[in-house]
Design a protein around this motif. Structure first.
Motif, PDB file in Angstrom:
ATOM      1  N   GLU A  77      -8.465  29.369  69.151  1.00  0.00           N
ATOM      2  CA  GLU A  77      -9.590  29.494  68.220  1.00  0.00           C
ATOM      3  C   GLU A  77     -10.908  29.761  68.936  1.00  0.00           C
ATOM      4  O   GLU A  77     -11.676  30.630  68.533  1.00  0.00           O
ATOM      5  CB  GLU A  77      -9.727  28.209  67.397  1.00  0.00           C
ATOM      6  N   GLU A  78     -11.175  29.001  70.007  1.00  0.00           N
ATOM      7  CA  GLU A  78     -12.483  29.065  70.646  1.00  0.00           C
ATOM      8  C   GLU A  78     -12.558  30.040  71.810  1.00  0.00           C
ATOM      9  O   GLU A  78     -13.623  30.595  72.085  1.00  0.00           O
ATOM     10  CB  GLU A  78     -12.897  27.673  71.140  1.00  0.00           C
ATOM     11  N   LEU A  79     -11.453  30.211  72.523  1.00  0.00           N
ATOM     12  CA  LEU A  79     -11.492  31.017  73.738  1.00  0.00           C
ATOM     13  C   LEU A  79     -10.717  32.321  73.625  1.00  0.00           C
ATOM     14  O   LEU A  79     -10.731  33.142  74.537  1.00  0.00           O
ATOM     15  CB  LEU A  79     -10.968  30.193  74.930  1.00  0.00           C
ATOM     16  N   GLY A  80      -9.989  32.492  72.522  1.00  0.00           N
ATOM     17  CA  GLY A  80      -9.253  33.720  72.316  1.00  0.00           C
ATOM     18  C   GLY A  80      -7.987  33.856  73.134  1.00  0.00           C
ATOM     19  O   GLY A  80      -7.407  34.930  73.212  1.00  0.00           O
ATOM     20  N   VAL A  81      -7.549  32.770  73.728  1.00  0.00           N
ATOM     21  CA  VAL A  81      -6.321  32.754  74.525  1.00  0.00           C
ATOM     22  C   VAL A  81      -5.494  31.568  74.050  1.00  0.00           C
ATOM     23  O   VAL A  81      -5.995  30.450  74.016  1.00  0.00           O
ATOM     24  CB  VAL A  81      -6.626  32.614  76.032  1.00  0.00           C
ATOM     25  N   GLY A  82      -4.238  31.815  73.666  1.00  0.00           N
ATOM     26  CA  GLY A  82      -3.372  30.746  73.168  1.00  0.00           C
ATOM     27  C   GLY A  82      -2.256  30.422  74.139  1.00  0.00           C
ATOM     28  O   GLY A  82      -1.109  30.796  73.896  1.00  0.00           O
ATOM     29  N   PRO A  83      -2.564  29.738  75.222  1.00  0.00           N
ATOM     30  CA  PRO A  83      -1.533  29.469  76.230  1.00  0.00           C
ATOM     31  C   PRO A  83      -0.579  28.363  75.804  1.00  0.00           C
ATOM     32  O   PRO A  83      -0.923  27.513  74.983  1.00  0.00           O
ATOM     33  CB  PRO A  83      -2.352  28.996  77.436  1.00  0.00           C
ATOM     34  N   ALA A  84       0.615  28.388  76.376  1.00  0.00           N
ATOM     35  CA  ALA A  84       1.486  27.221  76.271  1.00  0.00           C
ATOM     36  C   ALA A  84       0.802  26.122  77.083  1.00  0.00           C
ATOM     37  O   ALA A  84       0.275  26.381  78.172  1.00  0.00           O
ATOM     38  CB  ALA A  84       2.865  27.517  76.842  1.00  0.00           C
ATOM     39  N   VAL A  85       0.785  24.920  76.544  1.00  0.00           N
ATOM     40  CA  VAL A  85       0.158  23.787  77.224  1.00  0.00           C
ATOM     41  C   VAL A  85       1.236  22.752  77.487  1.00  0.00           C
ATOM     42  O   VAL A  85       1.881  22.269  76.558  1.00  0.00           O
ATOM     43  CB  VAL A  85      -0.979  23.168  76.381  1.00  0.00           C
TER      44      VAL A  85
END
Length: 177
Positions: free
Chosen positions: A66-74
């Motif tokens: 949402e905030e950084l534009g990157v949806g990494p696996a965490v």
């Protein structure tokens, strides 16, 4: 509870760039304390009252998207869990820069690991841990075979760190509040 967050694929290409200051701000914005990052590859330490690691990981991943534009696996580990990863390592660490730990969101499927003919990836080595795979790449990391073989056979979210990073994160986690 003190956690180590390992974000997959951060800062490996122009579209996955995240400034570590932004990651720290994001974690602090989620209400986590004592936030610290290590290197530019998506390693963060933080303290959270919540003990649902899967929920925390999902929340961090969503907020990154949402905030950084990157949806990494965490992938999350508590500091005691990271201590166990180090202490339970089944392979010899001959060169810490070529020795990797693949952190998975769940226990590795040993059938997947055992089902790959070692001749396909020799001289690389692999051993399964609780929720980790330990790997040694004697010829370095440029043309490894094993990670691709495992990734095409497993759909479990995972991220890899070298031994130097793993032990440094443990040291930071154990020395932090």
């Amino acid at each position: 509870m003190r956690y180590v967050a390992l974000l997959r694929g951060i800062n490996v290409s122009p579209r996955t760039q995240i400034a570590m200051a932004d990651l720290r701000a994001l974690l602090e914005g989620l209400g986590y304390g004592d936030v610290r990052t290590h290197l530019r590859s998506g390693n963060a330490l933080f303290t959270a009252a919540e003990e649902d690691a899967a929920g925390l990981a999902a929340r961090i991943g969503r907020r990154c998207a949402e905030e950084l534009g990157v949806g990494p696996a965490v992938i999350l580990r508590t500091v005691p869990e990271l201590r166990a990863v180090v202490e339970e390592n089944p392979l010899e660490v001959r060169d810490p820069a070529r020795f990797m730990v693949v952190f998975q969101a769940e226990a590795p499927d040993r059938k997947v690991v055992d089902g790959i003919d070692p001749a396909l990836y020799a001289p690389e080595e692999v051993a399964a841990g609780r929720r980790e795979l330990y790997m040694y790449f004697p010829d370095g990391l440029r043309r490894t075979k094993l990670p691709a073989l495992l990734e095409e056979r497993s759909r479990v979210p995972a991220t890899m760190r070298n031994w130097n990073t793993v032990t440094r994160l443990l040291s930071l986690g154990e020395s932090s509040p």
